[in-house]
Design a protein around this motif. Structure first.
Motif, PDB file in Angstrom:
ATOM      1  N   PRO A  20       0.689  -1.239  -0.091  1.00  0.00           N
ATOM      2  CA  PRO A  20      -0.046  -0.135  -0.158  1.00  0.00           C
ATOM      3  C   PRO A  20       0.767   1.375  -0.096  1.00  0.00           C
ATOM      4  N   ILE A  21       0.219   2.306  -0.709  1.00  0.00           N
ATOM      5  CA  ILE A  21       1.211   3.794  -0.520  1.00  0.00           C
ATOM      6  C   ILE A  21      -0.250   4.532  -0.189  1.00  0.00           C
ATOM      7  N   GLU A  22       0.322   5.436   1.066  1.00  0.00           N
ATOM      8  CA  GLU A  22      -0.598   6.249   1.378  1.00  0.00           C
ATOM      9  C   GLU A  22       0.002   7.840   1.055  1.00  0.00           C
ATOM     10  N   ALA A  23      -1.052   8.711   0.843  1.00  0.00           N
ATOM     11  CA  ALA A  23      -0.592  10.041   0.546  1.00  0.00           C
ATOM     12  C   ALA A  23      -1.601  10.711   1.933  1.00  0.00           C
ATOM     13  N   ALA A  24      -1.197  11.536   2.392  1.00  0.00           N
ATOM     14  CA  ALA A  24      -1.852  12.162   3.826  1.00  0.00           C
ATOM     15  C   ALA A  24      -1.705  13.676   3.718  1.00  0.00           C
ATOM     16  N   VAL A  25      -2.800  14.417   4.203  1.00  0.00           N
ATOM     17  CA  VAL A  25      -2.669  16.079   4.271  1.00  0.00           C
ATOM     18  C   VAL A  25      -3.431  16.118   5.888  1.00  0.00           C
ATOM     19  N   GLN A  26      -3.076  17.225   6.385  1.00  0.00           N
ATOM     20  CA  GLN A  26      -3.681  17.486   7.679  1.00  0.00           C
ATOM     21  C   GLN A  26      -4.308  18.959   7.370  1.00  0.00           C
ATOM     22  N   ILE A  27      -5.717  18.708   8.066  1.00  0.00           N
ATOM     23  CA  ILE A  27      -6.130  20.218   7.996  1.00  0.00           C
ATOM     24  C   ILE A  27      -6.114  20.820   9.409  1.00  0.00           C
ATOM     25  N   THR A  28      -5.609  21.981   9.398  1.00  0.00           N
ATOM     26  CA  THR A  28      -5.189  22.655  10.685  1.00  0.00           C
ATOM     27  C   THR A  28      -6.091  23.863  10.734  1.00  0.00           C
ATOM     28  N   GLY A  29      -6.069  24.486  12.082  1.00  0.00           N
ATOM     29  CA  GLY A  29      -6.759  25.720  12.235  1.00  0.00           C
ATOM     30  C   GLY A  29      -8.125  25.747  13.026  1.00  0.00           C
ATOM     31  N   SER A  40      -3.062   0.268  -3.422  1.00  0.00           N
ATOM     32  CA  SER A  40      -2.057  -0.823  -3.808  1.00  0.00           C
ATOM     33  C   SER A  40      -0.901   0.299  -4.726  1.00  0.00           C
ATOM     34  N   GLU A  41       0.247  -0.185  -4.469  1.00  0.00           N
ATOM     35  CA  GLU A  41       1.506   0.523  -5.518  1.00  0.00           C
ATOM     36  C   GLU A  41       1.114   0.373  -6.901  1.00  0.00           C
ATOM     37  N   SER A  42       0.590  -0.625  -7.320  1.00  0.00           N
ATOM     38  CA  SER A  42       0.346  -0.757  -8.809  1.00  0.00           C
ATOM     39  C   SER A  42      -0.681   0.410  -9.255  1.00  0.00           C
ATOM     40  N   PHE A  43      -1.783   0.590  -8.414  1.00  0.00           N
ATOM     41  CA  PHE A  43      -2.848   1.595  -8.656  1.00  0.00           C
ATOM     42  C   PHE A  43      -2.329   2.959  -8.689  1.00  0.00           C
ATOM     43  N   ALA A  44      -1.528   3.201  -7.671  1.00  0.00           N
ATOM     44  CA  ALA A  44      -0.817   4.736  -7.601  1.00  0.00           C
ATOM     45  C   ALA A  44       0.006   4.754  -8.898  1.00  0.00           C
ATOM     46  N   ARG A  45       0.613   3.853  -9.228  1.00  0.00           N
ATOM     47  CA  ARG A  45       1.672   3.924 -10.261  1.00  0.00           C
ATOM     48  C   ARG A  45       0.904   4.048 -11.953  1.00  0.00           C
ATOM     49  N   ARG A  46      -0.458   3.427 -11.815  1.00  0.00           N
ATOM     50  CA  ARG A  46      -1.168   3.667 -13.092  1.00  0.00           C
ATOM     51  C   ARG A  46      -1.693   5.139 -13.082  1.00  0.00           C
ATOM     52  N   ILE A  47      -2.075   5.645 -11.894  1.00  0.00           N
ATOM     53  CA  ILE A  47      -2.671   7.049 -11.896  1.00  0.00           C
ATOM     54  C   ILE A  47      -1.527   7.913 -12.102  1.00  0.00           C
ATOM     55  N   SER A  48      -0.424   7.571 -11.689  1.00  0.00           N
ATOM     56  CA  SER A  48       0.570   8.596 -11.805  1.00  0.00           C
ATOM     57  C   SER A  48       0.897   8.784 -13.188  1.00  0.00           C
ATOM     58  N   PRO A  97       1.694   3.275   4.668  1.00  0.00           N
ATOM     59  CA  PRO A  97       0.699   3.451   5.763  1.00  0.00           C
ATOM     60  C   PRO A  97       1.494   3.235   7.174  1.00  0.00           C
ATOM     61  N   GLU A  98       1.688   3.946   8.204  1.00  0.00           N
ATOM     62  CA  GLU A  98       1.934   3.768   9.307  1.00  0.00           C
ATOM     63  C   GLU A  98       1.299   2.403  10.025  1.00  0.00           C
ATOM     64  N   ARG A  99      -0.033   2.452   9.707  1.00  0.00           N
ATOM     65  CA  ARG A  99      -0.897   1.247  10.432  1.00  0.00           C
ATOM     66  C   ARG A  99      -1.351   0.245   9.116  1.00  0.00           C
ATOM     67  N   GLU A 100      -1.497  -0.810   9.638  1.00  0.00           N
ATOM     68  CA  GLU A 100      -1.935  -1.681   8.639  1.00  0.00           C
ATOM     69  C   GLU A 100      -3.473  -1.631   8.526  1.00  0.00           C
ATOM     70  N   GLN A 101      -4.163  -1.451   9.443  1.00  0.00           N
ATOM     71  CA  GLN A 101      -5.492  -1.570   9.136  1.00  0.00           C
ATOM     72  C   GLN A 101      -6.160  -0.101   9.480  1.00  0.00           C
ATOM     73  N   PHE A 102      -7.252   0.192   8.648  1.00  0.00           N
ATOM     74  CA  PHE A 102      -7.890   1.541   9.069  1.00  0.00           C
ATOM     75  C   PHE A 102      -8.729   1.375  10.465  1.00  0.00           C
ATOM     76  N   GLU A 103      -8.361   2.187  11.300  1.00  0.00           N
ATOM     77  CA  GLU A 103      -8.936   2.000  12.507  1.00  0.00           C
ATOM     78  C   GLU A 103     -10.069   3.047  12.787  1.00  0.00           C
ATOM     79  N   ASP A 104      -9.983   4.255  13.402  1.00  0.00           N
ATOM     80  CA  ASP A 104     -11.269   4.985  13.657  1.00  0.00           C
ATOM     81  C   ASP A 104     -11.233   5.876  12.425  1.00  0.00           C
ATOM     82  N   GLY A 105     -12.253   6.487  12.188  1.00  0.00           N
ATOM     83  CA  GLY A 105     -12.779   7.498  11.234  1.00  0.00           C
ATOM     84  C   GLY A 105     -13.368   7.027  10.225  1.00  0.00           C
ATOM     85  N   LEU A 106     -13.799   7.885   9.209  1.00  0.00           N
ATOM     86  CA  LEU A 106     -14.562   7.403   8.003  1.00  0.00           C
ATOM     87  C   LEU A 106     -13.722   6.774   6.642  1.00  0.00           C
TER      88      LEU A 106
END
Lengths: 124, 120
Positions: A20-29, A40-48, A97-106
């Motif tokens: 897996p490849i994760e791209a993340a941003v924080q919203i602050t304020g 998956s990295e293969s999909f990220a590569r296709r998009i790229s 991703p730092e975590r293997e599974q998606f935990e809290d959140g949507l």
């Protein structure tokens, strides 16, 4: 922008991505949140490759990370725009991703060109 | 026309350039910069007719870039291509002297609609 065919309704399950490849941003304020897109990295590569107008697997890893970061930048900016108040968007961070599974959140998983990607939203 | 595309993402700079061509804006001299600092130097030395800038960039963001351009008395035509889509962003951009804001994601039709007055 990329002329890709994607589902408009989220899937019921969140898949386990290969390399897996994760791209993340924080919203602050006034409002704080974390938003990421995982695939998956293969999909990220296709998009790229599509963003760079290259054939599949022609773009470098650096280009893939750049393009995947831009994907979450677009998503994050649009999500941020839905909220009132003074907020800022951080520069994207891309990697495993730092975590293997998606935990809290949507978690919203969509299909695109026979592969999946998940948008993960966590509000502070 | 000399056009400067400013974005820290190489992928997005390519998409902007490609979409410009798809919208029919071909035959122009297009250059690129990866952040506001680099862009400001190119604006000073190359005098582009139009700058298409991202908003959120390291070192100097787009609104800082526009502020510096105007502070130096440069009348370069300037617009944003950004994922920042709020009304506040549009207001800030307009107040700072931007002529248009194109929100990502965008397509050739959007670009044509926003840029046609510039190229007229």
């Amino acid at each position: 922008m990329l002329d890709l065919s994607c589902s408009t309704e989220p899937l019921d399950t969140v898949p386990k991505y290969t390399a897996p490849i994760e791209a993340a941003v924080q919203i602050t304020g006034d409002w704080k949140a974390r938003l990421s897109v995982v695939a998956s990295e293969s999909f990220a590569r296709r998009i790229s490759c599509s963003m760079f107008s290259l054939q599949h697997d022609e773009c470098t890893r650096e280009e893939m990370l750049d393009a995947w970061g831009e994907v979450i930048n677009v998503i994050g900016g649009n999500v941020k725009g839905m909220y009132e108040g003074e907020c800022s968007l951080t520069i994207p961070c891309v990697g495993r991703p730092e975590r293997e599974q998606f935990e809290d959140g949507l978690r919203l998983t969509y299909e695109c060109e026979n592969e999946n990607f998940t948008i993960w939203f966590q509000s502070a | 026309m000399k056009i400067l595309i400013v974005d820290d993402s190489k992928a997005m700079r390519m998409i902007v350039g490609r979409t410009l061509r798809q919208a029919g804006f071909t035959g122009h001299d297009v250059s690129e910069a990866s952040n506001g600092v680099e862009a400001l130097e190119k604006i000073r030395t190359e005098s582009p007719d139009l700058v298409l800038s991202d908003w959120n960039m390291p070192e100097m963001n787009g609104i800082e870039l526009l502020g510096n351009v105007r502070e130096e008395g440069l009348k370069t035509r300037f617009g944003f291509i950004t994922s920042e889509s709020s009304e506040a962003t549009l207001h800030t951009a307009t107040e700072a002297g931007a002529e248009f804001v194109i929100t990502k994601p965008f397509n050739a039709d959007t670009m044509l609609m926003k840029l046609a007055p510039i190229f007229a």
